[in-house]
Design an enzyme around this catalytic site. Sequence first.
Site, PDB file in Angstrom:
ATOM      1  N   HIS A  54      28.555  25.589  33.815  1.00 54.91           N
ATOM      2  CA  HIS A  54      28.853  26.907  34.387  1.00 54.91           C
ATOM      3  C   HIS A  54      29.361  27.843  33.303  1.00 54.91           C
ATOM      4  CE1 HIS A  54      30.117  29.098  38.226  1.00 54.91           C
ATOM      5  NE2 HIS A  54      30.409  29.923  37.241  1.00 54.91           N
ATOM      6  N   HIS A 181      33.018  25.489  40.460  1.00 49.87           N
ATOM      7  CA  HIS A 181      34.463  25.694  40.284  1.00 49.87           C
ATOM      8  C   HIS A 181      35.294  25.509  41.561  1.00 49.87           C
ATOM      9  CE1 HIS A 181      33.253  29.656  41.624  1.00 49.87           C
ATOM     10  NE2 HIS A 181      33.009  30.139  40.427  1.00 49.87           N
ATOM     11  N   ASN A 222      38.137  34.191  39.568  1.00 54.36           N
ATOM     12  CA  ASN A 222      37.510  33.829  40.837  1.00 54.36           C
ATOM     13  C   ASN A 222      36.920  32.438  40.719  1.00 54.36           C
ATOM     14  OD1 ASN A 222      37.953  36.174  42.364  1.00 54.36           O
ATOM     15  ND2 ASN A 222      36.170  37.195  41.513  1.00 54.36           N
ATOM     16  N   ASP A 249      33.310  27.873  33.268  1.00 50.75           N
ATOM     17  CA  ASP A 249      33.260  29.231  33.820  1.00 50.75           C
ATOM     18  C   ASP A 249      33.669  30.246  32.749  1.00 50.75           C
ATOM     19  OD1 ASP A 249      32.729  31.248  35.587  1.00 50.75           O
ATOM     20  OD2 ASP A 249      34.515  30.962  36.819  1.00 50.75           O
ATOM     21  N   HIS A 253      35.212  39.200  29.021  1.00 51.84           N
ATOM     22  CA  HIS A 253      35.427  40.595  29.406  1.00 51.84           C
ATOM     23  C   HIS A 253      36.168  41.301  28.278  1.00 51.84           C
ATOM     24  CE1 HIS A 253      34.110  40.136  33.544  1.00 51.84           C
ATOM     25  NE2 HIS A 253      34.957  39.157  33.738  1.00 51.84           N
TER      26      HIS A 253
END
Length: 368
Positions: A54, A181, A222, A249, A253
């Site tokens: 992921h 997740h 999230n 995950d 950003h």
Amino acid sequence: MLIRNAKDTAGKPIEIWLRGDKIAAIGQGLVVPEGEDVLDAKGRTILPAFIDTHCHWRTPGFEYKEDIATGSVAAAAGGYTFVNLMPNTKPVCSTPEIAHAVEAEAKRIGLCDANQTVSITKDFDGKTIDHLLTLPEDIKFITEDGNGVMNNATMARVFAVASERGLTVMSHAEARLHMCHVSTKESIDAIRMSRLKGARVSCEVTPHHLWFDDSRLQYKVNPPIRKADDVTALIEAIRDGTVTCIGTDHAPHTAEEKEKGAAGMVGLETAFGVCYTKLCREQRLPLELLSFLMSAGPAAVLGLADHKGMLAPGYDADVVLVDLDHMYEVSAEDLHSKSKNCPYDGTLLYGKVVTTIKGGKVTFQIEE
């Protein structure tokens, strides 16, 4: 390449001979032809290279956060040689053309292979699934990433198509189902019960949901950082085999986006240190189990188990050397990712990735 002076997960001496892009032999006192390169592991532990179920590399459309080149370097620095990428790009990855272009660029760079997933509904519109009917056979995984399909009838059609075409649905919440997740006790209990009933359900947990609870960190991801009881449930699910793999995950950003509430953190470069420190040193779980969660387990989920995820003759020459006794401080600014949204900044961890080898070639090496 002959790797000497390494240790296996039990701490026993081991040598590995890499011939071309495959593992040729494993043992002690290996005799190899003259002229082979020799890598002195200096007593470090050798593991199968890591596989991430992921990950986000932000191409196409969001290359200012991460691109395939910087994502590849970050992956190699974290001990990864294969990542599974989410489709929340711009445009959304709803076509094989986009998926193949991303995979081809990763292959050209050569540091880390990528599998690009395709969206369940076209452009995340929540209803259109006609594109699934014409996907080529090499597309095996579909996911709506963080959006989710909110219509039961649509999902029923998706499962029917997935079952017919051999697709695995990667859900963020009988076709094969992989739950991304997972973070709560209730979710773990449901997955455990489903598996006991014979359902083909696998699941992953993230390093940050194992490391943090909501009393220690207020940081937007999230799913959110959960309560201490949920963390305990995740660890117990690892102990009893309900959890089959760890997915980072990795979600880059910019600082400005985080200030505005963007959810996610980078995680490729800290995953092993976080998981080794938490699971092996604190919880006393065996290193062999952690290696399974980061290599063989993900390989099984992604359909790679016949050639990746294990140290065995004939398997891909993808290995990582780690220094288990090296305690180091995480520095967000020193990460290779283009983004630095890392809540582990300043954290002391054990388990430093020293060398990553993909296809018999060194892709990352700490200077000593």
